[in-house]
Write an enzyme that holds these catalytic residues in place. Sequence first.
Site, PDB file in Angstrom:
ATOM      1  N   ARG A   1       0.863  -1.170   0.000  1.00 15.24           N
ATOM      2  CA  ARG A   1       0.000   0.000   0.000  1.00 15.24           C
ATOM      3  C   ARG A   1       0.905   1.227   0.000  1.00 15.24           C
ATOM      4  O   ARG A   1       2.039   1.179   0.487  1.00 15.24           O
ATOM      5  CB  ARG A   1      -0.892   0.031   1.242  1.00 15.24           C
ATOM      6  CG  ARG A   1      -1.802  -1.189   1.423  1.00 15.24           C
ATOM      7  CD  ARG A   1      -2.580  -1.074   2.718  1.00 15.24           C
ATOM      8  NE  ARG A   1      -3.517  -2.176   2.903  1.00 15.24           N
ATOM      9  CZ  ARG A   1      -3.269  -3.263   3.624  1.00 15.24           C
ATOM     10  NH1 ARG A   1      -2.100  -3.390   4.244  1.00 15.24           N
ATOM     11  NH2 ARG A   1      -4.176  -4.210   3.745  1.00 15.24           N
TER      12      ARG A   1
ATOM     13  N   LYS B   1      -2.195  -1.955   8.015  1.00 18.02           N
ATOM     14  CA  LYS B   1      -3.305  -1.345   8.732  1.00 18.02           C
ATOM     15  C   LYS B   1      -3.326  -1.820  10.180  1.00 18.02           C
ATOM     16  O   LYS B   1      -3.107  -2.996  10.465  1.00 18.02           O
ATOM     17  CB  LYS B   1      -4.633  -1.698   8.048  1.00 18.02           C
ATOM     18  CG  LYS B   1      -4.793  -1.089   6.665  1.00 18.02           C
ATOM     19  CD  LYS B   1      -6.130  -1.470   6.068  1.00 18.02           C
ATOM     20  CE  LYS B   1      -6.317  -0.842   4.695  1.00 18.02           C
ATOM     21  NZ  LYS B   1      -7.605  -1.223   4.078  1.00 18.02           N
TER      22      LYS B   1
ATOM     23  N   HIS C   1      -1.653   1.961  -5.868  1.00 17.80           N
ATOM     24  CA  HIS C   1      -2.450   0.763  -5.628  1.00 17.80           C
ATOM     25  C   HIS C   1      -2.483  -0.146  -6.850  1.00 17.80           C
ATOM     26  O   HIS C   1      -2.660  -1.362  -6.722  1.00 17.80           O
ATOM     27  CB  HIS C   1      -3.872   1.161  -5.223  1.00 17.80           C
ATOM     28  CG  HIS C   1      -4.471   0.259  -4.197  1.00 17.80           C
ATOM     29  ND1 HIS C   1      -4.077   0.259  -2.873  1.00 17.80           N
ATOM     30  CD2 HIS C   1      -5.423  -0.696  -4.291  1.00 17.80           C
ATOM     31  CE1 HIS C   1      -4.772  -0.635  -2.202  1.00 17.80           C
ATOM     32  NE2 HIS C   1      -5.586  -1.233  -3.038  1.00 17.80           N
TER      33      HIS C   1
ATOM     34  N   ARG D   1       0.122  -2.678  -6.478  1.00 14.82           N
ATOM     35  CA  ARG D   1      -0.284  -3.714  -5.514  1.00 14.82           C
ATOM     36  C   ARG D   1      -1.232  -4.711  -6.183  1.00 14.82           C
ATOM     37  O   ARG D   1      -1.087  -5.925  -6.013  1.00 14.82           O
ATOM     38  CB  ARG D   1      -0.959  -3.033  -4.324  1.00 14.82           C
ATOM     39  CG  ARG D   1      -1.497  -3.963  -3.236  1.00 14.82           C
ATOM     40  CD  ARG D   1      -1.913  -3.102  -2.040  1.00 14.82           C
ATOM     41  NE  ARG D   1      -2.779  -3.798  -1.108  1.00 14.82           N
ATOM     42  CZ  ARG D   1      -2.352  -4.558  -0.114  1.00 14.82           C
ATOM     43  NH1 ARG D   1      -1.063  -4.788   0.044  1.00 14.82           N
ATOM     44  NH2 ARG D   1      -3.211  -5.125   0.714  1.00 14.82           N
TER      45      ARG D   1
ATOM     46  N   HIS E   1      -4.101  -9.018   4.069  1.00 13.78           N
ATOM     47  CA  HIS E   1      -5.557  -8.991   4.156  1.00 13.78           C
ATOM     48  C   HIS E   1      -6.014  -9.792   5.381  1.00 13.78           C
ATOM     49  O   HIS E   1      -5.612 -10.941   5.561  1.00 13.78           O
ATOM     50  CB  HIS E   1      -6.190  -9.609   2.911  1.00 13.78           C
ATOM     51  CG  HIS E   1      -6.113  -8.733   1.705  1.00 13.78           C
ATOM     52  ND1 HIS E   1      -6.232  -9.210   0.415  1.00 13.78           N
ATOM     53  CD2 HIS E   1      -5.940  -7.387   1.585  1.00 13.78           C
ATOM     54  CE1 HIS E   1      -6.124  -8.207  -0.444  1.00 13.78           C
ATOM     55  NE2 HIS E   1      -5.948  -7.098   0.239  1.00 13.78           N
TER      56      HIS E   1
ATOM     57  N   TYR F   1      -9.168 -11.199  -6.608  1.00 10.80           N
ATOM     58  CA  TYR F   1      -8.147 -11.329  -7.646  1.00 10.80           C
ATOM     59  C   TYR F   1      -8.336 -12.587  -8.483  1.00 10.80           C
ATOM     60  O   TYR F   1      -7.856 -12.659  -9.608  1.00 10.80           O
ATOM     61  CB  TYR F   1      -6.749 -11.323  -7.019  1.00 10.80           C
ATOM     62  CG  TYR F   1      -6.396 -10.011  -6.389  1.00 10.80           C
ATOM     63  CD1 TYR F   1      -6.021  -8.920  -7.156  1.00 10.80           C
ATOM     64  CD2 TYR F   1      -6.485  -9.833  -5.009  1.00 10.80           C
ATOM     65  CE1 TYR F   1      -5.732  -7.702  -6.582  1.00 10.80           C
ATOM     66  CE2 TYR F   1      -6.184  -8.620  -4.421  1.00 10.80           C
ATOM     67  CZ  TYR F   1      -5.810  -7.563  -5.207  1.00 10.80           C
ATOM     68  OH  TYR F   1      -5.533  -6.349  -4.634  1.00 10.80           O
TER      69      TYR F   1
END
Length: 306
Positions: free
Chosen positions: A157, A181, A252, A255, A278, A287
């Site tokens: 990210r 995150k 992004h 990524r 994730h 994906y």
Amino acid sequence: MSAFDVPDEVARAFRLELFQDHLALERGSADTTREAYARDVARFALFARTAGAAAPADATPRALREFVFHLKDLGLAPSSIRRTVSAVRTYYRFLVSEGHVAKDPSERLETPKRWRTLPEVLTVAEVERLLASPSVEEPLAFRDRAMLELAYGAGLRVSEWIGLRVQDLVFDDQLLRVFGKGSKERLVPIGRSAIGAAAVYLRELRPRLEKGQGKGILFLNARGEPLTRMGAWTILRKHVERAGIEKAVSPHTLRHSFATHLLEGGADLRAVQEMLGHADIATTQIYTHVDREFLRSVHRQYHPRP
């Protein structure tokens, strides 16, 4: 800087004060709503300018979709993203009604819950052209090459990209320590190209950039300060243009390309989930739809009975 926390020229070009007046006078919005919408549209204006739009009329539907993915990358709650989408729609309806833009690029802008496809993904050949773009004749080429190699090579990210510290490179184990995150730490393997580019940057350039203000951050600007999000965007855009890539490319996008190329090569879904950081594998599963969507589009385009 303007009252919107964006450069004055951006505020003028994107008519932010006029929009704020519209909210107050025409719509009679509550103070909290007016402030939130004004802040959301200012954020969009800064994003659009950084991505190459000189004025609101220059922003394409694809750029608006990239903006919403950018908000998700920032970690905003779905409710905040939905409000921002509403603000941008209101903003463009105002611009159209006042004759400032001819078309509304936000007409089909969707909120995250309705997304079923990914934003643009680079091909392997396009990635190779992008990574080869920095020229050794440029003073900051070693930094730019290392940045692009690590951003794509580890699927970062943009916040992770600019937040990397020197100590996060674990050369002996060919790993990159990433804080995602919620400050969650993960270890991502990196290839020889990324390791080599980072090693050259650390040896040849970063010591000359460091002027005591680097704070241990890996990527520094020409003044020796940690690179900002806008700085990263500007560097990426320069090399995208130089590489002759016509797609809308954001940090992004690298990524997404990282994940897509791994899965197309046969990588295990849970391994990719771990590398992307994730929390929910359902986020990674999007994906797996890329190839199927591509095949459907080919079928619709070329089959005599689509």
